[in-house]
Design a protein around this motif. Structure first.
Motif, PDB file in Angstrom:
ATOM      1  N   ASP A 269      -5.497   3.142  -9.876  1.00 21.15           N
ATOM      2  CA  ASP A 269      -4.271   3.913  -9.568  1.00 21.15           C
ATOM      3  C   ASP A 269      -3.266   3.072  -8.789  1.00 21.15           C
ATOM      4  O   ASP A 269      -2.052   3.265  -8.911  1.00 21.15           O
ATOM      5  CB  ASP A 269      -4.629   5.169  -8.781  1.00 21.15           C
ATOM      6  N   LEU A 270      -3.771   2.138  -7.976  1.00 29.70           N
ATOM      7  CA  LEU A 270      -2.893   1.261  -7.196  1.00 29.70           C
ATOM      8  C   LEU A 270      -2.347   0.102  -8.030  1.00 29.70           C
ATOM      9  O   LEU A 270      -1.532  -0.685  -7.538  1.00 29.70           O
ATOM     10  CB  LEU A 270      -3.646   0.700  -5.988  1.00 29.70           C
ATOM     11  N   GLY A 271      -2.818  -0.037  -9.255  1.00 27.21           N
ATOM     12  CA  GLY A 271      -2.392  -1.146 -10.097  1.00 27.21           C
ATOM     13  C   GLY A 271      -3.121  -2.442  -9.804  1.00 27.21           C
ATOM     14  O   GLY A 271      -2.706  -3.502 -10.267  1.00 27.21           O
ATOM     15  N   LEU A 272      -4.230  -2.356  -9.048  1.00 27.25           N
ATOM     16  CA  LEU A 272      -4.995  -3.552  -8.699  1.00 27.25           C
ATOM     17  C   LEU A 272      -6.081  -3.856  -9.720  1.00 27.25           C
ATOM     18  O   LEU A 272      -6.623  -4.960  -9.733  1.00 27.25           O
ATOM     19  CB  LEU A 272      -5.617  -3.392  -7.308  1.00 27.25           C
ATOM     20  N   LEU A 273      -6.424  -2.887 -10.544  1.00 23.66           N
ATOM     21  CA  LEU A 273      -7.365  -3.087 -11.651  1.00 23.66           C
ATOM     22  C   LEU A 273      -6.800  -2.391 -12.875  1.00 23.66           C
ATOM     23  O   LEU A 273      -6.063  -1.394 -12.758  1.00 23.66           O
ATOM     24  CB  LEU A 273      -8.748  -2.499 -11.328  1.00 23.66           C
TER      25      LEU A 273
ATOM     26  N   VAL B 106      -4.726  -2.890   0.566  1.00 21.05           N
ATOM     27  CA  VAL B 106      -5.937  -2.539   1.309  1.00 21.05           C
ATOM     28  C   VAL B 106      -5.620  -2.338   2.792  1.00 21.05           C
ATOM     29  O   VAL B 106      -6.056  -1.373   3.416  1.00 21.05           O
ATOM     30  CB  VAL B 106      -7.012  -3.626   1.126  1.00 21.05           C
ATOM     31  N   ALA B 107      -4.859  -3.263   3.357  1.00 23.41           N
ATOM     32  CA  ALA B 107      -4.542  -3.176   4.780  1.00 23.41           C
ATOM     33  C   ALA B 107      -3.697  -1.952   5.096  1.00 23.41           C
ATOM     34  O   ALA B 107      -3.735  -1.426   6.225  1.00 23.41           O
ATOM     35  CB  ALA B 107      -3.810  -4.444   5.224  1.00 23.41           C
ATOM     36  N   GLY B 108      -2.938  -1.450   4.124  1.00 22.20           N
ATOM     37  CA  GLY B 108      -2.083  -0.298   4.354  1.00 22.20           C
ATOM     38  C   GLY B 108      -2.785   1.040   4.239  1.00 22.20           C
ATOM     39  O   GLY B 108      -2.186   2.091   4.549  1.00 22.20           O
ATOM     40  N   ARG B 109      -4.044   1.033   3.814  1.00 22.10           N
ATOM     41  CA  ARG B 109      -4.774   2.296   3.669  1.00 22.10           C
ATOM     42  C   ARG B 109      -5.455   2.656   4.990  1.00 22.10           C
ATOM     43  O   ARG B 109      -6.019   1.802   5.667  1.00 22.10           O
ATOM     44  CB  ARG B 109      -5.817   2.190   2.546  1.00 22.10           C
ATOM     45  N   ARG B 110      -5.431   3.927   5.315  1.00 17.18           N
ATOM     46  CA  ARG B 110      -6.014   4.362   6.584  1.00 17.18           C
ATOM     47  C   ARG B 110      -7.528   4.236   6.561  1.00 17.18           C
ATOM     48  O   ARG B 110      -8.144   3.858   7.554  1.00 17.18           O
ATOM     49  CB  ARG B 110      -5.603   5.820   6.865  1.00 17.18           C
TER      50      ARG B 110
ATOM     51  N   LEU C  69     -13.115  -0.875  -0.510  1.00 25.03           N
ATOM     52  CA  LEU C  69     -12.162  -1.248  -1.554  1.00 25.03           C
ATOM     53  C   LEU C  69     -11.999  -2.765  -1.623  1.00 25.03           C
ATOM     54  O   LEU C  69     -11.944  -3.337  -2.715  1.00 25.03           O
ATOM     55  CB  LEU C  69     -10.809  -0.575  -1.289  1.00 25.03           C
ATOM     56  N   LYS C  70     -11.937  -3.420  -0.474  1.00 29.22           N
ATOM     57  CA  LYS C  70     -11.798  -4.874  -0.469  1.00 29.22           C
ATOM     58  C   LYS C  70     -12.989  -5.534  -1.154  1.00 29.22           C
ATOM     59  O   LYS C  70     -12.820  -6.491  -1.936  1.00 29.22           O
ATOM     60  CB  LYS C  70     -11.675  -5.384   0.968  1.00 29.22           C
TER      61      LYS C  70
END
Length: 339
Positions: A284-288, A237-241, A246-247
């Motif tokens: 897509d990020l593998g977080l869900l 999350v912190a790396g997304r512009r 999302l958080k």
């Protein structure tokens, strides 16, 4: 020769371990960066443990989580603890007020034909209260085991008295602190292979204390797993512009067995398209992970096993950066009820 531990030593050690585990949970309730979803997850696993003991397995689809983390279940939940878990009752009412105790246990004021009447139940509760008053003084975690044993002996309800006994014993003991909503002891007993239903005296006391400690460790294990996931998610999350909400979506997912776009829409005030987009990004990020296997009406879950298997060699938490990221409010202050 190696000296054998005395029964008194075993009891004192078990009591100290159970008490320490409860106090550890209270500490994590204040300090954990995932304390809010963790509390909700604990409510869920406590409900599920009591439901299994009652012979009424509680499916994830029957669990509903409110906007503030309150847990309820669908009308298809037939388990005896559905109204009691997480519901307040004073210690005085627990052992002195029969009608209040019946209401807390969710008893129907008009039981079905053939069941015990309210009058019969109250008379049996009075006999249980009489025997409870005759018990010798003991610390709360031990006294809860005796109250539960006596309840099973009298069986005032005529049905689901096993679950009721666990709720009562847990409320008198671990329920004084912020660690149990009614099912901590049940989680530990469920994992025990010992014949605790047949145990009496010191044997029952020792098994009960070990169950409290085991149930507490289940909760602490859940916190560690959620915290590990949150730490990984924080980096994404912190790396997304432009992370948007999302958080917030991930926080919703951490507190629920399943998350749908409809739930995200209702909780965050997003459009359906916006909710679906965020869920897709997280996937897509593998977080869900998508669970339904459907093209529509999809449901998602975090890719973390929240089963009862313990984690090896727990480490001391390092929370401060994660706490700033995941939490927006102050610490939760809690204090135990008087002994």
């Amino acid at each position: 020769m190696i000296a054998m531990a005395s029964p008194d030593h075993d009891m004192l050690l078990a009591y100290a371990q159970a008490q320490a585990a409860i106090e550890r949970i209270e500490e994590r309730r204040r300090l954990s960066p995932v304390r809010h979803p963790w509390r909700t997850r604990c409510l869920i696993v406590e409900r599920q443990a009591l439901a299994r003991i009652d012979g009424q397995a509680l499916d994830d689809l029957d669990i509903e989580v409110g906007a503030r983390g309150a847990v309820s279940t669908s009308p298809f939940d037939l388990s005896a603890a559905r109204d009691s878990i997480g519901t307040a009752i004073s210690l005085g009412a627990l052992v002195q007020d029969g009608p209040a105790l019946l209401r807390w246990l969710g008893q129907d004021p008009h039981p079905p034909t053939g069941g015990r009447t309210i009058g019969d139940q109250l008379m049996a509760i009075e006999r249980w209260q009489r025997d409870a008053r005759a018990l010798p003084p003991s610390p709360p975690l031990l006294h809860g085991a005796d109250l539960a044993r006596l309840w099973r002996h009298h069986a005032p309800l005529g049905r689901s008295d096993l679950v009721a006994s666990l709720l009562i014993g847990d409320r008198w003991g671990p329920g004084r602190w912020d660690g149990s909503a009614g099912g901590m002891t049940a989680m530990g007993l469920e994992r025990s292979h010992a014949p605790w239903l047949l145990a009496e005296g010191d044997e029952l006391s020792l098994l009960w204390l070990k169950a409290i400690a085991a149930g507490a460790r289940v909760q602490l294990d859940l916190e560690m797993r959620l915290r590990g996931y949150a730490k990984r998610a924080m980096g994404h999350v912190a790396g997304r512009r432009r992370p948007g909400k999302l958080k917030d979506v991930l926080l919703l997912a951490m507190a629920r067995p399943r998350l749908t776009s409809r739930q995200v829409t209702a909780a965050l005030g997003l459009t359906s398209a916006g909710a679906i987009k965020l869920l897709t990004i997280a996937s897509d990020l593998g977080l869900l992970i998508e669970q339904s296997g459907q093209a529509s009406y999809r449901s998602y879950a975090i890719p973390v096993s929240l089963s009862y298997s313990p984690l090896p060699s727990p480490t001391q938490p390092q929370d401060w950066h994660e706490d700033e990221f995941w939490s927006s409010d102050g610490k939760n202050e809690t204090s135990p009820e008087p002994l």
